[in-house]
Design an enzyme around this catalytic site. Structure first.
Site, mmCIF file in Angstrom:
data_model
loop_
_atom_site.group_PDB
_atom_site.id
_atom_site.type_symbol
_atom_site.label_atom_id
_atom_site.label_comp_id
_atom_site.label_asym_id
_atom_site.label_seq_id
_atom_site.Cartn_x
_atom_site.Cartn_y
_atom_site.Cartn_z
ATOM 1 C CB SER A 52 -0.940 -0.055 1.211
ATOM 2 O OG SER A 52 -1.972 0.873 1.106
ATOM 3 C CG ASP A 91 -6.237 -3.079 -3.359
ATOM 4 O OD1 ASP A 91 -6.862 -2.366 -2.557
ATOM 5 O OD2 ASP A 91 -5.057 -3.411 -3.194
ATOM 6 C CG HIS A 129 -5.296 -3.002 0.760
ATOM 7 N ND1 HIS A 129 -4.864 -2.397 -0.406
ATOM 8 C CD2 HIS A 129 -4.592 -2.405 1.773
ATOM 9 C CE1 HIS A 129 -3.957 -1.475 -0.108
ATOM 10 N NE2 HIS A 129 -3.763 -1.480 1.203
#
Length: 518
Positions: free
Chosen positions: A233, A458, A486
């Protein structure tokens, strides 16, 4: 990504026993962050002070899946400059954990980890990853997690008190009326003012560019000629920034769940709103397809909309012993948001929502508090403070109240659940009073191959961001998972095999490789 919860409490206890590390404040003398400078020589890099913390962590992980692995844990600390304009000036302290599996063979060095956020604790994450990463990786690498500057146990930014965080968590999550937006803007200014009062211009020290420079000092202090890195991320932003600043020092970078390097703040916010809407639809389809029946009925979207309205007019009490809070629409909304990050949380979400409608918000608070970093005693981690400081240090974009109101009016129609909240979030850094160090363009010319992993479903880092990241990096290689949730590694065998081979043997997957959801 999923890691064992409450590891921060352990690390806090360890830190109190190891060092007198304190929060960073304006008195540390931070100035605006430095522009690009040469890699520090080894003589300039502080050594890491390691302390055995194995028994404490072994007690914490006892009984968890993976705890039977023969692992040892060390806790470490080192100092880095507040600003690289003055490398010999005031310092910040970084805290880290190193995990070593017994019986390593053909050791490659260290694998540095960042779990995202920004504001996520690498200390927490690395303990969880030590229990879940493939053994083949742990046999080749020491696993090292560090809390970036301002995060967790690394001179933490702490400027939003628990009462203000509680009010923020309970606030209207879909502000659409003029009055609701007035309240949202006022709350945003209150948070920004609290941080400016506490730190002043020192807030500018917490940029991603500065943290990327810290990472290169860690690489040297760990004794690695080049960096091996696993970033999730926001960790993809940090990793790609490192590659831009130090391309010759890249051995292998895995960037999973890439944040789009080309998108403006507005484009990113709208992309997230769109992706969370799609993720909710996937959750709803999964729930209504259950043989046992969906706990929230045949129309999950309608159920959530109705529950939000219910919580607005009559906040929902909790059956949890000692809990005095009642769940507002803000808590219900955050529970939904939190669970959409990981498909394994979908059943928990459905049950929590059904229970809330029946008058018990305990499950809603479990999800929302985990997302917000709130502990059972009412205290918080500093993930919110750090997230604000880092995000706002990284951008010079600003949006007026009028611009935000117009976007709210548009997006609340196009993205009924998530549009208004995404649009109103654009005001956050517009009132942030601190120096900025915008992220550099990142092609990382001269770097070794970098693997960028994208998940088609995602919600937090929509898939187009991975495509753009891989295209922008001169040596970027795109690996796609056709799943939901995610990030992807090590959730699925196809992605896991490709990433393992790349990390351990530098076998680069074919650019454009697609892994099926199954």
């Amino acid at each position: 990504m999923s890691v064992p919860k409450r590891l921060a409490a352990l690390a806090t206890g360890l830190l109190l026993g190891l060092t007198g590390c304190t929060s960073f404040s304006e008195t540390d003398g931070a100035a605006a962050p430095a522009a690009a400078s040469a890699t520090p020589t080894p003589e300039q890099v502080d050594a890491i002070a390691w302390t055995d913390c194995d028994s404490e962590i072994q007690q914490l992980i006892a009984g968890q899946p993976g705890a039977e692995r023969d692992l040892s844990f060390e806790c470490g600390r080192t100092d880095v400059p507040v600003t690289y304009d003055d490398p010999d000036g005031p310092t910040l302290q970084l805290f880290m954990i190193r995990v070593v599996m017994a019986g390593q063979t053909d050791r490659e060095g260290s694998l540095l980890v960042n779990p995202g956020g920004p504001g996520g604790s690498g200390v927490d994450a690395v303990v969880g990853l030590a229990l879940t990463l493939p053994v083949e990786v742990l046999q080749r690498f020491d696993l090292v997690g560090f809390d970036p500057r301002g995060v967790g146990l690394s001179s933490p930014v702490e400027c939003v008190d628990a009462e203000l965080k509680d009010r923020s968590a309970a606030s209207e999550p879909q502000p659409t009326t003029p009055e609701q937006l007035d309240d949202a803007f006022a709350l945003t200014r209150e948070v920004a003012d609290a941080c400016a009062d506490e730190y002043g211009e020192g807030l500018g020290a917490f940029s991603t560019v500065a943290t990327a420079r810290d990472m290169d000092r860690l690489r040297q202090a760990l004794g690695d000629e080049q960096l091996s890195y696993l970033g999730y991320s926001y960790g993809t932003t940090l990793g790609s920034t490192y590659a831009e600043l130090f391309p010759e020092n890249v051995r292998a970078l895995v960037l999973d769940g890439a944040v789009d390097p080309d998108a403006t703040e507005q484009e990113s916010a709208e992309g997230q709103a769109r992706a969370f809407e799609a993720a909710f639809d996937a959750f709803a389809a999964n729930c209504t397809g259950l043989l046992a029946g969906c706990p929230i009925g045949a129309d999950p979207r309608g159920f959530v909309t109705s529950l939000l309205a219910q919580a607005r007019t009559a906040p929902i009490p909790s059956s949890e012993a000692g809990e005095t809070r009642q769940a507002t629409a803000g808590h219900v909304f955050t529970a939904v948001l939190a669970a959409l990050y990981d498909t394994s949380s979908w059943p928990q979400l459905a049950q929590a929502l059904a229970s809330a409608q029946a008058g018990d918000s305990a499950g809603v608070f479990t999800l929302a508090d985990s997302y917000n970093g709130r502990f059972p005693d009412g205290t918080y981690s500093n993930i919110t403070d750090a997230n604000l400081a880092i995000n706002c240090a990284d951008t010079d974009e600003e949006y007026t109240e009028a611009q935000v109101r117009a976007l709210v009016a548009d997006w609340s129609v196009r993205y009924p659940l998530f549009g208004a909240g995404s649009a109103s979030s654009l005001y956050t850094c517009s009132v942030w009073d601190a120096p900025r160090t915008p992220l550099p363009e990142r092609d990382a010319q001269g770097s070794a191959p970098i693997v960028v992993v994208g998940t088609e479903g995602d919600p937090a880092t929509p898939y187009p961001g991975a495509v753009d990241m891989a295209e922008d990096l001169d040596a970027g290689v795109l690996l796609t998972w056709q799943g939901n949730g995610h990030t992807a590694y090590p959730k699925t065998p196809c992605v896991t095999a490709a990433v393992d081979a790349y990390l351990t043997d530098l076998t680069v997957p074919a650019d454009g490789l697609v892994c099926p959801a199954a």
